[in-house]
Design an enzyme around this catalytic site. Structure first.
Site, PDB file in Angstrom:
ATOM      1  N   SER A 209       0.850  -1.186   0.000  1.00 31.49           N
ATOM      2  CA  SER A 209       0.000   0.000   0.000  1.00 31.49           C
ATOM      3  C   SER A 209       0.890   1.241   0.000  1.00 31.49           C
ATOM      4  CB  SER A 209      -0.902   0.038   1.248  1.00 31.49           C
ATOM      5  OG  SER A 209      -1.844  -1.000   1.250  1.00 31.49           O
TER       6      SER A 209
ATOM      7  N   SER B  80      -3.435  -3.452  -3.144  1.00 27.45           N
ATOM      8  CA  SER B  80      -2.730  -2.264  -2.657  1.00 27.45           C
ATOM      9  C   SER B  80      -3.724  -1.181  -2.255  1.00 27.45           C
ATOM     10  CB  SER B  80      -1.796  -1.732  -3.753  1.00 27.45           C
ATOM     11  OG  SER B  80      -1.050  -0.625  -3.287  1.00 27.45           O
TER      12      SER B  80
ATOM     13  N   ASP C 220      -4.074   2.501  -1.925  1.00 23.33           N
ATOM     14  CA  ASP C 220      -3.391   3.726  -2.373  1.00 23.33           C
ATOM     15  C   ASP C 220      -4.283   4.907  -2.005  1.00 23.33           C
ATOM     16  OD1 ASP C 220      -1.110   2.490  -4.264  1.00 23.33           O
ATOM     17  OD2 ASP C 220      -2.970   1.354  -4.474  1.00 23.33           O
TER      18      ASP C 220
END
Length: 351
Positions: free
Chosen positions: A235, A273, A275
């Site tokens: 991340s 991930s 973000d």
């Protein structure tokens, strides 16, 4: 664009950063390799003098706290706290304790409090299940926050993070924009824990060896050690600050531009991930409560050329902040005897 004095988020006057780093062996193969990072928008009472804020979720595989209210009301009333995935609750509690000690009216004669916490998964190096980060570590990170230069790389929340297969962590950078004698700064701080080595596009980058894949080749029987080497998708948390007087809507636009800086580095924004970008301005504050129903404030015009400069500043400072997280990191060991080396560059990525 020109960089600020410290080339960091602390080039925004009043912004302070503090870390608590936990590093050392536990029993068996366990190891604590994690921490907490606190970003304070100003040195005053954050509950009584809120700052305009917004967030942008590029990919939502994350476990943040507090972003719903930030989006609804457009203000930030706590430090922005960063830690590992399983420590969001402990850090929220510690931050709440700190804010309650400063504001006895919260939850009594006044409203509740919205604490903002962001996270990344550091479980490759850190024994995250042990939940070593405790509320007092969040309080300590807040109390230790200072302006000016601060530690970057494998420190605080960044201690156990991995970026593009190399050691990642905390990075920061800033850019300035000027017009008619007025100067405004955009500063970014990142917590980097994303990407595969072959994705990175920084000049001079040497891709590290990739860990063994989680999915075996048909007919093979991978060992337990191979499976253990699988790293999570990761991340990134990006915190963008500016002293330009932007409202929440405009800060949302600024946050979106930071994602362009992230993309410039090469990441594919993997499925797993998180973000997430949080942006705030110190250009004005919003007082809590009071009898006056009106707030008079100076804000930017959307169509002024300076707005484009601020967008560019957010992009450039985000891109370099990610690079700085790699440049400041160091070889780091963690659980099960694992280690991650700092980035290797054939040439100077900053020229």
């Amino acid at each position: 664009m020109k960089k600020g004095t410290f080339n960091a988020i602390t080039d925004i006057e009043g912004v302070a950063v503090g870390h608590v780093t936990l590093d050392g062996p536990l029993d068996g193969e366990d190891y604590r390799c994690t921490g907490v990072t606190a970003i304070l928008p100003h040195a005053g009472n954050l509950f009584k003098e809120k700052v305009p804020a917004a967030s942008f979720v590029l990919n939502g595989f994350g476990k943040t706290a507090g972003l719903i209210q930030v989006e609804e009301l457009g203000v930030l009333e706590s430090p922005v706290m960063l830690t590992n995935t399983f420590s969001v609750g402990a850090v929220l509690e510690g931050t709440l304790r700190h804010m309650l000690s400063e504001n006895p009216e919260i939850g009594d004669s006044s409203s509740s409090l919205n604490v903002v916490v962001g996270e990344c998964n550091d479980s490759f190096l850190n024994s995250m299940r042990r939940m070593e980060v405790r509320p007092e570590h969040a309080e300590q990170a807040i109390r230790s926050a200072t302006g000016g230069e601060f530690a970057q790389g494998a420190t605080g929340a960044g201690k156990g993070m991995i970026c593009y297969g190399a050691k990642g962590g905390i990075g920061s950078s800033s850019r300035t924009a000027e017009h008619a004698g007025r100067r405004f700064t955009v500063g970014t701080l990142v917590l980097t824990n994303f990407g595969r080595g072959n994705e990175c596009r920084f000049p001079g980058w040497v891709a590290p060896e990739e860990p063994a894949p989680e999915t075996p080749v048909a007919g093979s029987d991978p060992s337990a050690s191979d499976r253990d080497e699988k790293r999570p998708d990761g991340s990134v948390i990006i915190v963008v600050a500016t002293d330009a007087p932007l409202d929440s809507r405009q800060l949302g636009r600024l946050a979106k531009r930071a994602s362009i800086g992230l993309g410039r580095t090469g990441t594919h924004i993997h499925n797993g991930s998180g973000d997430i970008i949080i942006a705030f301005s110190t250009g004005y504050t919003v007082p809590h409560g009071g009898d006056d129903p009106l707030i008079v404030r100076e804000t930017f015009k959307d169509d002024h050329p300076l707005m484009n400069d601020l967008f560019q500043a957010a992009i450039e400072s985000t891109e370099e902040a990610i690079l700085q997280s790699l440049l400041h990191a160091e070889d780091t060991r963690g659980r099960k005897g694992r280690s991650v080396k700092k980035a290797d560059f054939e040439t100077d990525p900053l020229g």
